[in-house]
Design an enzyme around this catalytic site. Structure first.
Site, PDB file in Angstrom:
ATOM      1  N   GLU A 197      -3.094   7.480   6.445  1.00 21.70           N
ATOM      2  CA  GLU A 197      -3.064   6.043   6.007  1.00 21.70           C
ATOM      3  C   GLU A 197      -3.664   5.298   6.859  1.00 21.70           C
ATOM      4  O   GLU A 197      -4.282   3.968   6.689  1.00 21.70           O
ATOM      5  CB  GLU A 197      -1.599   5.606   5.861  1.00 21.70           C
ATOM      6  CG  GLU A 197      -0.535   6.589   4.792  1.00 21.70           C
ATOM      7  CD  GLU A 197      -1.200   6.364   3.564  1.00 21.70           C
ATOM      8  OE1 GLU A 197      -1.796   5.325   3.206  1.00 21.70           O
ATOM      9  OE2 GLU A 197      -0.971   7.292   2.544  1.00 21.70           O
ATOM     10  N   ASP A 230      -8.855  11.684   4.389  1.00 26.94           N
ATOM     11  CA  ASP A 230      -8.466  12.818   4.863  1.00 26.94           C
ATOM     12  C   ASP A 230      -9.477  13.263   5.924  1.00 26.94           C
ATOM     13  O   ASP A 230      -8.916  13.889   7.043  1.00 26.94           O
ATOM     14  CB  ASP A 230      -8.531  14.101   3.646  1.00 26.94           C
ATOM     15  CG  ASP A 230      -7.672  13.926   2.278  1.00 26.94           C
ATOM     16  OD1 ASP A 230      -6.428  12.986   2.626  1.00 26.94           O
ATOM     17  OD2 ASP A 230      -7.775  14.458   1.299  1.00 26.94           O
TER      18      ASP A 230
END
Length: 478
Positions: free
Chosen positions: A129, A198
């Site tokens: 995040e 990611d």
């Protein structure tokens, strides 16, 4: 209980729409800043946070709040996030989810603690995040779709305001009118977005001292758990876990040196607190923790959870006996001592609770949960003026915490400070995005202070600031 509405969830997903190839490493000084500046993102994010707070049930547990804030700030130190003016919201639902919104807004559902079995898995989600923030995915998404630009966000915010203000169908229609195009754009970019987050998140995990293999491990388990669910949790809807994505994160993580951090005792204590929140009864929670202790008598988190469950069920002697071995082993552990304070309060042993809190504050004078416990103990002893002094100290370090302002208002009321009560209520409502109520509370305060020119002037100045803040939010939406 009123959890996150689908419209708000769609907005949270939209904010992360990217606009670049997977292998780009964009800098913050690119063209997107001329479309949506970092300050605009900050202002939009704060406006949205107030609206979100008014729409969802939140967790006010000081230990959980402190853990989330501390852990995310540690991750932010090794991340590419440059603007670290972060704000947090803990949402009271057992559904797994976490999200990042423009301006440094970090949202965490209670369910993340239930589903992330280790601190490394929890950190993997939040590192992902933070990567959305560091790469400014919202601004870059706007850059790629200039025909939509800021009005997409503004129109959706306007719709949410209308719905929250009672406009009902009109507000929902305003949101829906912007969603059709936005969802199409979001679908186009989501795969690139997630891959980028990611990749940056894995790098951050390694820099922060975690084993980056925690990320694919978390994804693999969630994929197995929800493979056959007709409606997976929101986290998997906004973060689709495909086999290729799992393989990619696994390949990247395996390039790191082994030996990174995977778990911590503190994280397991936070998980135990969360389990107790979402079990149907304290008795059911106690049964779960006893089973874990039977399997592993050295499971300190299970023992801690059992002590909390016994206290909540009114089994105070049993809770004290369960907690004693933990305190003997770690007499200065904050979580264990706060559990003992809670036991003493429940057993009306208030001097003992006060003594324990004071001793711990000598060791950790700036600790938020301990300072909050001091306030609670003082209030239990009907010492509202002393509690108020402690709350004023807390406000210096947590000026944007609605929970603190709410308690300040109540405590000022107990102390007979009606003007101060209205002032604190105004700050609470402003943080909750309810500017009308905030302005009204200051009007009440101003009327009561009409014989004190200086105080009335200060109140009026703050009222004008909130009016300007309300106007600025409305301007963003027009």
């Amino acid at each position: 209980m009123n959890f996150l509405r689908p419209t708000l969830l769609t907005l949270a997903c939209l904010l992360a729409a990217p606009s670049f190839a997977e292998d780009d490493l964009p800098s913050l000084g690119d063209a997107s800043s001329s479309i949506v500046s970092p300050q605009q993102e900050h202002d939009l994010g704060r406006a949205w946070l107030g609206l979100l707070r008014s729409e969802v049930a939140q967790l006010s547990d000081p230990l959980l709040k402190d853990y989330v804030e501390s852990s995310v700030y540690r991750l932010a130190e090794t991340s590419q996030v440059q603007d670290r003016r972060l704000e947090f919201i803990l949402i009271n639902t057992p559904e797994i989810n976490a999200f990042a919104a423009p301006g440094g807004i970090i949202g965490v559902n209670g369910g993340l603690f239930l589903h992330a079995e280790t601190e490394g898995e929890y950190a993997a989600v939040l590192a992902h995040e933070l990567a959305h923030l560091s790469q400014r995915h919202f601004a870059r998404g706007v850059q790629a779709q200039q025909r939509m630009q800021v009005p997409v966000m503004a129109a959706m915010l306007a719709g949410i305001v209308m719905a929250a203000a009672g406009a009902g169908d009109a507000g929902i229609a305003a949101i829906a009118s912007t969603q059709a195009a936005a969802i199409q754009e979001q679908a186009r970019f989501s795969r690139q977005n997630e891959a980028e987050a990611d990749r940056i998140g894995i790098l951050n995990l390694e820099k922060a001292g975690y084993d980056p293999r925690n990320m694919p491990t978390m994804f693999e388990r969630l994929a197995r758990q929800y493979r056959y669910d007709a409606k997976p949790p929101e986290f998997l809807m906004s973060h689709p876990v495909t086999e290729s994505r799992i393989a990619d994160t696994r390949n990247r993580a395996e390039q790191a040196k082994p030996g990174g951090k995977e778990d911590s005792p503190t994280y397991q204590l936070m998980r135990a607190r969360t389990v107790l929140i979402y079990e149907e009864t304290p008795g059911m929670a106690a049964k779960r923790f006893r089973a874990q202790l039977a399997e592993n008598p050295k499971n300190d988190a299970a023992r801690y959870g059992l002590a909390l469950a016994q206290t909540k069920a009114g089994q105070l002697n049993e809770g004290r006996e369960t907690l004693k071995p933990l305190l003997d082993k770690a007499p200065d552990n904050i979580a264990y001592n706060l559990a003992a304070v809670n036991l003493d309060i429940s057993n009306n042993r208030l001097p003992d609770a006060q003594q324990r809190v004071d001793r711990m504050l000598n060791l950790y004078p700036d600790n938020y949960p301990l300072n909050q416990a001091k306030v609670d103990v003082l209030l239990k002893q009907s010492k509202a003026p002393e509690a108020l002094k402690s709350l004023e100290i807390l406000l210096k370090s947590r000026p944007d915490d609605p929970d603190i302002w709410n308690q300040v208002a109540d405590t000022r009321g107990l102390s007979g400070n009606t003007i101060g009560l209205h002032q604190a209520r105004a700050e609470y409502f402003a943080l909750m995005g309810d500017f009308k109520q905030a302005i009204q509370q200051l009007e009440f305060a101003k009327r009561r202070a009409n014989n004190n020119f200086q105080l009335a002037s200060r109140i009026d100045a703050r009222q004008q600031e909130i009016i300007a803040q309300e106007r600025a939010v409305k301007d963003m939406m027009n």
